[in-house]
Design an enzyme around this catalytic site. Structure first.
Site, PDB file in Angstrom:
ATOM      1  N   GLU A 231     -81.136  16.285  16.543  1.00 28.19           N
ATOM      2  CA  GLU A 231     -81.908  17.399  17.126  1.00 28.19           C
ATOM      3  C   GLU A 231     -81.417  17.683  18.527  1.00 28.19           C
ATOM      4  O   GLU A 231     -82.174  18.067  19.407  1.00 28.19           O
ATOM      5  CB  GLU A 231     -83.401  17.072  17.114  1.00 28.19           C
TER       6      GLU A 231
HETATM    7  C1  LIG Z   1     -76.483  14.432   9.224  1.00 29.64           C
HETATM    8  C2  LIG Z   1     -76.485  15.534  10.236  1.00 29.64           C
HETATM    9  C3  LIG Z   1     -77.164  16.708   9.957  1.00 29.64           C
HETATM   10  C4  LIG Z   1     -77.161  17.763  10.861  1.00 29.64           C
HETATM   11  N1  LIG Z   1     -77.833  18.904  10.557  1.00 29.64           N
HETATM   12  C5  LIG Z   1     -77.814  19.946  11.405  1.00 29.64           C
HETATM   13  C6  LIG Z   1     -78.519  21.154  11.098  1.00 29.64           C
HETATM   14  O1  LIG Z   1     -79.142  21.273  10.040  1.00 29.64           O
HETATM   15  N2  LIG Z   1     -78.469  22.189  11.987  1.00 29.64           N
HETATM   16  C7  LIG Z   1     -77.763  22.073  13.155  1.00 29.64           C
HETATM   17  O2  LIG Z   1     -77.740  23.024  13.928  1.00 29.64           O
HETATM   18  N3  LIG Z   1     -77.092  20.943  13.466  1.00 29.64           N
HETATM   19  C8  LIG Z   1     -77.100  19.875  12.631  1.00 29.64           C
HETATM   20  N4  LIG Z   1     -76.422  18.720  12.950  1.00 29.64           N
HETATM   21  C9  LIG Z   1     -75.597  18.712  14.161  1.00 29.64           C
HETATM   22  C10 LIG Z   1     -76.369  18.126  15.307  1.00 29.64           C
HETATM   23  O3  LIG Z   1     -77.227  19.099  15.832  1.00 29.64           O
HETATM   24  C11 LIG Z   1     -75.347  17.634  16.351  1.00 29.64           C
HETATM   25  O4  LIG Z   1     -74.671  16.504  15.791  1.00 29.64           O
HETATM   26  C12 LIG Z   1     -76.046  17.272  17.646  1.00 29.64           C
HETATM   27  O5  LIG Z   1     -76.560  18.407  18.291  1.00 29.64           O
HETATM   28  C13 LIG Z   1     -75.103  16.559  18.620  1.00 29.64           C
HETATM   29  O6  LIG Z   1     -73.997  17.362  18.885  1.00 29.64           O
HETATM   30  P1  LIG Z   1     -72.525  16.769  18.701  1.00 29.64           P
HETATM   31  O7  LIG Z   1     -72.457  16.017  17.414  1.00 29.64           O
HETATM   32  O8  LIG Z   1     -71.591  17.894  18.959  1.00 29.64           O
HETATM   33  O9  LIG Z   1     -72.405  15.683  19.863  1.00 29.64           O
HETATM   34  P2  LIG Z   1     -72.079  15.964  21.390  1.00 29.64           P
HETATM   35  O10 LIG Z   1     -72.844  17.136  21.900  1.00 29.64           O
HETATM   36  O11 LIG Z   1     -70.599  15.966  21.560  1.00 29.64           O
HETATM   37  O12 LIG Z   1     -72.697  14.647  22.039  1.00 29.64           O
HETATM   38  C14 LIG Z   1     -71.974  13.383  22.105  1.00 29.64           C
HETATM   39  C15 LIG Z   1     -72.659  12.534  23.178  1.00 29.64           C
HETATM   40  O13 LIG Z   1     -72.520  13.170  24.456  1.00 29.64           O
HETATM   41  C16 LIG Z   1     -73.786  13.368  25.066  1.00 29.64           C
HETATM   42  N5  LIG Z   1     -73.808  14.650  25.773  1.00 29.64           N
HETATM   43  C17 LIG Z   1     -73.488  15.870  25.284  1.00 29.64           C
HETATM   44  N6  LIG Z   1     -73.617  16.817  26.231  1.00 29.64           N
HETATM   45  C18 LIG Z   1     -74.052  16.193  27.340  1.00 29.64           C
HETATM   46  C19 LIG Z   1     -74.375  16.645  28.649  1.00 29.64           C
HETATM   47  N7  LIG Z   1     -74.310  17.916  28.994  1.00 29.64           N
HETATM   48  N8  LIG Z   1     -74.784  15.723  29.532  1.00 29.64           N
HETATM   49  C20 LIG Z   1     -74.874  14.416  29.202  1.00 29.64           C
HETATM   50  N9  LIG Z   1     -74.586  13.940  27.977  1.00 29.64           N
HETATM   51  C21 LIG Z   1     -74.184  14.816  27.061  1.00 29.64           C
HETATM   52  C22 LIG Z   1     -74.777  13.351  23.908  1.00 29.64           C
HETATM   53  O14 LIG Z   1     -76.062  12.945  24.341  1.00 29.64           O
HETATM   54  C23 LIG Z   1     -74.157  12.348  22.941  1.00 29.64           C
HETATM   55  O15 LIG Z   1     -74.519  11.043  23.278  1.00 29.64           O
HETATM   56  C24 LIG Z   1     -76.432  17.636  12.072  1.00 29.64           C
HETATM   57  C25 LIG Z   1     -75.779  16.440  12.377  1.00 29.64           C
HETATM   58  C26 LIG Z   1     -75.793  15.396  11.482  1.00 29.64           C
HETATM   59  C27 LIG Z   1     -75.057  14.103  11.838  1.00 29.64           C
END
Ligand SMILES: Cc1cc2nc3c(=O)[nH]c(=O)nc-3n(C[C@H](O)[C@H](O)[C@H](O)COP(=O)(O)OP(=O)(O)OC[C@H]3O[C@@H](n4cnc5c(N)ncnc54)[C@H](O)[C@@H]3O)c2cc1C
Length: 255
Positions: free
Chosen positions: A97
């Site tokens: 989320e």
């Molecule tokens: C099984 C599964 C189902 C999903 N279903 C959906 C869905 O239905 N709809 C949807 O929209 N998305 C979905 N997602 C995607 C999900 O929303 C993202 O995985 C999530 O928002 C995290 O983004 P990311 O994976 O790009 O990680 P990143 O944003 O790259 O984050 C990696 C790490 O960096 C940290 N980080 C990122 N930005 C910052 C910042 N500015 N400052 C400090 N720390 C930061 C984060 O906290 C995290 O620890 C799903 C993901 C999974 C694994």
């Protein structure tokens, strides 16, 4: 030691559930309360608490599942038993989320201050009601611990607010996850105080062993939360007070 692990699981799961149900009630009141002011206030409280409602149960749910694996020992680690599957399924929740790191930034960077911190003031008023409703000796002790921690959290929030206003945004938000942990543990302690107050009152008129066991179980788990969990925020308070810059100043090349 097994009793410790089971108590922690009960404290995390029933504390998290109480928090989610509190949020669900605010959601209802936001739409259905007959008093317009109360509808607005429910919305403000829900806005403030949303990052905590998303993050706390999603962090502590997998911790409970992890302990469930440990309780079963080697059998817990294998796929024949469902606890390993529960851990893997729940491990998604702090990620999907928007990640708990982002919830922490939302709480400390935005939600605490929005609408001139009106949501925070409403929250303190709501908590006061339950702090004052603690009548038994046990509940009063827990109310005192919560009230003292709350005062320290308010002080640290004010100093973080000054730093943010002074333009030290990166430094202040670098430890947002500590703030989310502090705030989350205070809120879940409050949820446990609410349950303990209700259980203490109901225990007096319980008329069967199963009812008495239910309420005693609630009180013992509240005690677990106040003795074992709430004190863990001391470290968050120190790091936040000092605006510790250890993580912020780590350089990519030094890894
Ligand atoms: C099984 C599964 C189902 C999903 N279903 C959906 C869905 O239905 N709809 C949807 O929209 N998305 C979905 N997602 C995607 C999900 O929303 C993202 O995985 C999530 O928002 C995290 O983004 P990311 O994976 O790009 O990680 P990143 O944003 O790259 O984050 C990696 C790490 O960096 C940290 N980080 C990122 N930005 C910052 C910042 N500015 N400052 C400090 N720390 C930061 C984060 O906290 C995290 O620890 C799903 C993901 C999974 C694994």
């Amino acid at each position: 030691d097994v009793r410790r692990m089971l108590l922690a699981q009960k404290a995390y799961s029933e504390g998290g559930l109480a928090l989610c149900l509190y949020g669900a009630r605010l959601m209802d009141e936001q739409h259905t309360h007959p008093d317009e002011q109360k509808r607005t206030e429910a919305g403000k409280l829900l806005d403030l608490l949303t990052p905590v409602i998303k993050a706390w149960p999603s962090e502590y749910g997998p911790k409970a599942n992890d302990l469930a694996i440990q309780v079963y020992g080697g059998a817990g680690y294998t796929r024949e038993y469902p606890v390993e599957q529960c851990w893997r399924d729940n491990r998604l929740n702090p990620i999907h989320e928007g990640t708990n790191g982002i919830q922490a930034l939302d709480l400390l960077g935005r939600k605490i201050w929005q609408d001139q911190s009106h949501g925070l003031q409403l929250l303190m008023q709501e908590m006061q009601v339950d702090l004052q409703a603690a009548t038994t000796e046990r509940c009063q002790q827990w109310a005192l611990s919560l009230s003292e921690t709350l005062q320290q959290a308010v002080k640290v929030t004010q100093s973080l607010g000054k730093s943010l206003m002074g333009g030290e945004v990166d430094k202040t938000l670098a430890n947002a996850s500590c703030y989310l942990h502090l705030f989350g543990h205070i809120i879940v302690s409050w949820m446990w105080l609410r349950q303990a107050n209700a259980a203490a009152n109901a225990l007096a008129s319980a008329n069967s062993d199963s009812e008495r066991n239910f309420y005693q179980g609630k009180l013992q788990t509240a005690q677990y939360f106040f003795h074992w969990e709430l004190p863990t925020v001391a470290q968050d308070l120190v790091l936040l007070r000092n605006q510790d810059d250890t993580c912020l100043n780590m350089k990519a090349d030094w890894f």
